[in-house]
Design an enzyme around this catalytic site. Structure first.
Site, PDB file in Angstrom:
ATOM      1  N   SER A  91      15.550  -6.763   0.308  1.00 18.55           N
ATOM      2  CA  SER A  91      14.227  -6.553  -0.298  1.00 18.55           C
ATOM      3  C   SER A  91      14.238  -6.995  -1.753  1.00 18.55           C
ATOM      4  CB  SER A  91      13.847  -5.075  -0.226  1.00 18.55           C
ATOM      5  OG  SER A  91      13.746  -4.696   1.122  1.00 18.55           O
ATOM      6  N   ARG A 126      20.390   3.040   4.270  1.00 25.94           N
ATOM      7  CA  ARG A 126      19.380   3.207   3.238  1.00 25.94           C
ATOM      8  C   ARG A 126      18.207   3.967   3.845  1.00 25.94           C
ATOM      9  NH1 ARG A 126      15.525  -0.477   0.230  1.00 25.94           N
ATOM     10  NH2 ARG A 126      15.353  -1.531   2.223  1.00 25.94           N
ATOM     11  N   GLU A 136       2.561  -5.918   8.526  1.00 24.20           N
ATOM     12  CA  GLU A 136       4.014  -5.767   8.365  1.00 24.20           C
ATOM     13  C   GLU A 136       4.413  -4.661   9.333  1.00 24.20           C
ATOM     14  OE1 GLU A 136       7.264  -4.729   7.812  1.00 24.20           O
ATOM     15  OE2 GLU A 136       6.892  -3.959   5.785  1.00 24.20           O
ATOM     16  N   LEU A 137       4.958  -5.057  10.496  1.00 23.71           N
ATOM     17  CA  LEU A 137       5.107  -4.114  11.611  1.00 23.71           C
ATOM     18  C   LEU A 137       6.580  -3.812  11.913  1.00 23.71           C
ATOM     19  CD1 LEU A 137       2.275  -5.757  13.770  1.00 23.71           C
ATOM     20  CD2 LEU A 137       2.078  -3.976  12.033  1.00 23.71           C
ATOM     21  N   CYS A 196      12.024  -0.460   8.213  1.00 22.06           N
ATOM     22  CA  CYS A 196      11.708  -1.437   9.266  1.00 22.06           C
ATOM     23  C   CYS A 196      12.716  -2.580   9.284  1.00 22.06           C
ATOM     24  CB  CYS A 196      10.287  -1.945   9.118  1.00 22.06           C
ATOM     25  SG  CYS A 196       9.944  -2.501   7.455  1.00 22.06           S
ATOM     26  N   GLY A 230       3.261  -0.556   9.142  1.00 23.59           N
ATOM     27  CA  GLY A 230       3.422   0.564  10.063  1.00 23.59           C
ATOM     28  C   GLY A 230       3.884   0.052  11.414  1.00 23.59           C
ATOM     29  N   SER A 231       3.585   0.830  12.444  1.00 22.32           N
ATOM     30  CA  SER A 231       4.090   0.488  13.775  1.00 22.32           C
ATOM     31  C   SER A 231       3.343  -0.693  14.391  1.00 22.32           C
ATOM     32  CB  SER A 231       3.936   1.710  14.692  1.00 22.32           C
ATOM     33  OG  SER A 231       2.572   2.042  14.797  1.00 22.32           O
ATOM     34  N   ASN A 279       7.739   5.930   4.936  1.00 26.55           N
ATOM     35  CA  ASN A 279       9.168   5.774   4.620  1.00 26.55           C
ATOM     36  C   ASN A 279       9.455   5.325   3.189  1.00 26.55           C
ATOM     37  OD1 ASN A 279       8.136   3.284   5.285  1.00 26.55           O
ATOM     38  ND2 ASN A 279       9.895   2.623   6.466  1.00 26.55           N
ATOM     39  N   PRO A 305      -2.792   6.427   2.180  1.00 26.77           N
ATOM     40  CA  PRO A 305      -1.354   6.704   2.338  1.00 26.77           C
ATOM     41  C   PRO A 305      -1.098   7.484   3.626  1.00 26.77           C
ATOM     42  CG  PRO A 305      -2.318   8.244   0.752  1.00 26.77           C
ATOM     43  CD  PRO A 305      -3.432   7.333   1.202  1.00 26.77           C
TER      44      PRO A 305
HETATM   45  P1  ADP Z   1       4.620   5.893  12.102  1.00 23.62           P
HETATM   46  O1  ADP Z   1       4.783   6.069  13.570  1.00 23.62           O
HETATM   47  O2  ADP Z   1       5.829   5.426  11.412  1.00 23.62           O
HETATM   48  O3  ADP Z   1       3.980   7.041  11.402  1.00 23.62           O
HETATM   49  P2  ADP Z   1       2.118   4.512  12.199  1.00 23.62           P
HETATM   50  O4  ADP Z   1       1.886   3.089  12.487  1.00 23.62           O
HETATM   51  O5  ADP Z   1       1.625   5.513  13.172  1.00 23.62           O
HETATM   52  O6  ADP Z   1       3.671   4.648  11.937  1.00 23.62           O
HETATM   53  O7  ADP Z   1       1.513   4.902  10.772  1.00 23.62           O
HETATM   54  C1  ADP Z   1       1.472   4.041   9.661  1.00 23.62           C
HETATM   55  C2  ADP Z   1       0.181   4.287   8.916  1.00 23.62           C
HETATM   56  O8  ADP Z   1      -0.914   3.951   9.760  1.00 23.62           O
HETATM   57  C3  ADP Z   1      -0.055   5.721   8.479  1.00 23.62           C
HETATM   58  O9  ADP Z   1      -0.702   5.717   7.223  1.00 23.62           O
HETATM   59  C4  ADP Z   1      -0.979   6.248   9.569  1.00 23.62           C
HETATM   60  O10 ADP Z   1      -1.787   7.321   9.138  1.00 23.62           O
HETATM   61  C5  ADP Z   1      -1.831   5.026   9.819  1.00 23.62           C
HETATM   62  N1  ADP Z   1      -2.522   4.961  11.118  1.00 23.62           N
HETATM   63  C6  ADP Z   1      -2.137   5.476  12.308  1.00 23.62           C
HETATM   64  N2  ADP Z   1      -3.051   5.177  13.249  1.00 23.62           N
HETATM   65  C7  ADP Z   1      -4.048   4.469  12.650  1.00 23.62           C
HETATM   66  C8  ADP Z   1      -5.276   3.855  13.072  1.00 23.62           C
HETATM   67  N3  ADP Z   1      -5.684   3.909  14.329  1.00 23.62           N
HETATM   68  N4  ADP Z   1      -6.015   3.207  12.147  1.00 23.62           N
HETATM   69  C9  ADP Z   1      -5.614   3.140  10.873  1.00 23.62           C
HETATM   70  N5  ADP Z   1      -4.473   3.665  10.418  1.00 23.62           N
HETATM   71  C10 ADP Z   1      -3.692   4.326  11.286  1.00 23.62           C
END
Ligand code: ADP
Length: 498
Positions: A464, A300, A272-273, A306, A250-251, A169, A193
């Site tokens: 931010s 935005r 940072e989730l 997030c 990420g998630s 994002n 990335p």
């Molecule tokens: P989104 O659903 O927004 O794409 P993710 O958490 O799946 O969020 O992805 C965020 C980042 O984490 C991306 O760079 C993705 O490739 C990476 N990612 C996803 N799964 C894994 C994993 N098991 N280990 C490491 N990185 C991961």
């Protein structure tokens, strides 16, 4: 010598705009193909068209990046903080100089309107300037031992090689807020990335390689490994004792996997989730300000943030006017390609993401929510557009109140008692950002202290700031990025008894 292989570049173009972007793997200052020569496609979410093929790193590639980072660690840690600071300052200047290139690439691969992409370049570059200033200030402390038999010396040392995993994002800023403090602290860093948006980071890899070359630094202090095998990559690298730190944005689901993986080697982690930010509007709020801030906090990046406001909780007296005004503001959005003149709302990142938002809205409507507005998406179905939408009277059991929307949807719920609103606002396993609005200082202080989140905006829709600690509590993760706290994530404390 920096090896910027020009055959590993691809033109990213639309209309008059054209940027040559590296498409290989950056192992330090060398850009090369994947060891097996494979690539993956990156598309433009506004058209669905493929805009580049990028090297798809293999196990050999990421293990090589770790070997190089491990080799670079000692030298970079011993590099004077003043030199590290000057490297960071130069990266800040080089990124800023190339603002239009970065903004163009980001709009193309991620979809955000050009004006927002320029904003992200300024914001993302600022982390380099901020941490250039912080890198010379990682002080320890000295104290006489209370028994009078010696001295206590406390020093700060770099944690060692870092793995940064970033989302799609904010393809620049989510990386710079990890790279800058890691380098400032004296740690080499490997960046993975998101596969949806690797190009911005690969361009940053080029800028960093050029700056390092200027300073005569040949070791691999920054590597970038685009890959479609994120899970395998993280398992391999985190299973290796040379990796000492993982910083992830990420998630929450993936964050939990990484925290579990970190237990094997007990790496330091920053997470940072996801969030589910409440936006609480008290009875005495200034509605003009609320509308502007609600717009910022919601729209935005097309809502794909997030810290985006996920739930609007508004005092019943203000609700009708709020709904009317936010609806007309939403309706004025212009959907289109991020690089087209006049666009204020770009596409969602993928078809899957767009369909997920549609599902959340349908679920809310089925359970009784009222949809006040919905523009039609652009006629052809090629891009992943979702129209700005306002939902009122959203029932508590609607999924949309419990899941991150990540899209341009405002959900409105009313309240008559502020304590009840705060309790509802806090009723989530997440705790990243929260927003509170009131013109009364006591109410504002109450909101600031009682909203459970790592960050609270009071009468502010944009929070931010590189000079402030960004991060969450509960299932939104732990660790802070930015501020003087940001560098702590990359430093170990050493106690020396003298
Ligand atoms: P989104 O659903 O927004 O794409 P993710 O958490 O799946 O969020 O992805 C965020 C980042 O984490 C991306 O760079 C993705 O490739 C990476 N990612 C996803 N799964 C894994 C994993 N098991 N280990 C490491 N990185 C991961």
């Amino acid at each position: 010598m920096t090896k910027l292989h020009s055959n590993l570049k691809s033109p990213i173009e639309r209309g008059e705009r054209r940027v040559e972007v590296p498409t290989g793997i950056w192992l330090g200052t060398t850009c090369s193909d994947a060891s097996d020569g494979r690539t993956f496609a990156v598309d433009d979410p506004a058209t669905g068209e493929v805009i580049a093929q990028v090297a798809d790193a293999t196990r050999d590639d990421w293990m090589k990046s770790l070997e190089l980072a491990d080799r670079a660690a000692h030298e970079w840690a011993k590099t004077p903080a003043r030199t590290r600071s000057e490297v960071l300052r130069s990266i800040f200047e080089a990124v800023t100089e190339r603002t239009e290139e970065f903004a163009t690439v980001m709009s193309m691969e991620m979809g955000k309107p050009l004006q927002e992409a320029r904003g992200e370049v300024a914001y993302g570059a600022e982390y380099f300037r901020w941490f250039a200033e912080e890198s010379v200030r990682s002080a320890g402390r000295f104290a006489p031992a209370p028994q009078g038999n010696g001295s206590i010396l406390v020093t700060r040392e770099p944690v060692g090689p870092v793995l940064a995993i970033t989302p799609w994002n904010f393809p620049l800023a989510m990386a710079t807020r990890k790279i800058a403090p890691a380098l400032a602290a004296g740690c080499p860093i490997i960046v993975k990335p998101a596969a949806e948006t690797p190009l911005t980071m690969l361009l940053l890899g080029e800028v960093i390689a050029q700056v390092l070359e200027k300073f005569g630094i040949e070791s691999a202090v920054v590597s970038t490994i685009p890959t479609t095998n994120a899970a395998e990559m993280s398992r391999d690298l985190m299973g290796d004792p040379r990796l000492r730190k993982v910083s992830f944005t990420g998630s929450t689901d993936v964050g939990k996997i990484l925290v579990r993986q970190s237990s094997e080697r007990l790496q330091r982690t920053s997470m940072e989730l996801g969030g589910n930010a409440p936006f609480v509007i008290a009875e005495d709020a200034n509605l003009d300000l609320v509308i502007d801030c609600a717009w910022q906090a919601k729209m935005r990046n097309g809502g794909q943030a997030c810290i985006a406001a996920n739930r609007f909780l508004i005092h019943e007296k203000l609700a009708p006017e709020f709904v009317e005004r936010i609806t007309s503001k939403m309706d004025a959005s212009v959907m289109g390609h991020g690089l087209d003149e006049g666009t204020t709302l770009g596409p969602m990142i993928t078809r899957r993401q767009r369909d997920r938002i549609a599902e959340l809205v349908e679920d809310a409507v089925e359970k009784g929510a009222r949809k006040v507005t919905q523009q039609e998406p652009p006629a052809d179905d090629a891009g992943y557009f979702y129209p700005p939408t306002v939902l009122v009277d959203v029932p508590e059991d609607a999924r949309i109140l419990h899941e991150e929307i990540f899209g341009p949807v405002v959900t409105v719920s009313q309240f008559c008692d502020l304590d009840d609103a705060i309790q509802r606002a806090n009723c989530t396993p997440f705790g990243l950002a929260a927003y509170g609005f009131s013109e009364n200082v006591h109410t504002a202080r109450k909101l600031a202290s009682e909203l459970h989140a790592g960050m609270v905006g009071i009468n502010r829709g944009a929070i931010s700031e590189p000079a402030a600690p960004f991060g969450g509590i509960k299932e939104s993760g732990f660790g802070r990025e930015g501020g003087s706290e940001g560098i702590e994530e990359y430093l170990e404390t050493k106690y020396v008894a003298f």
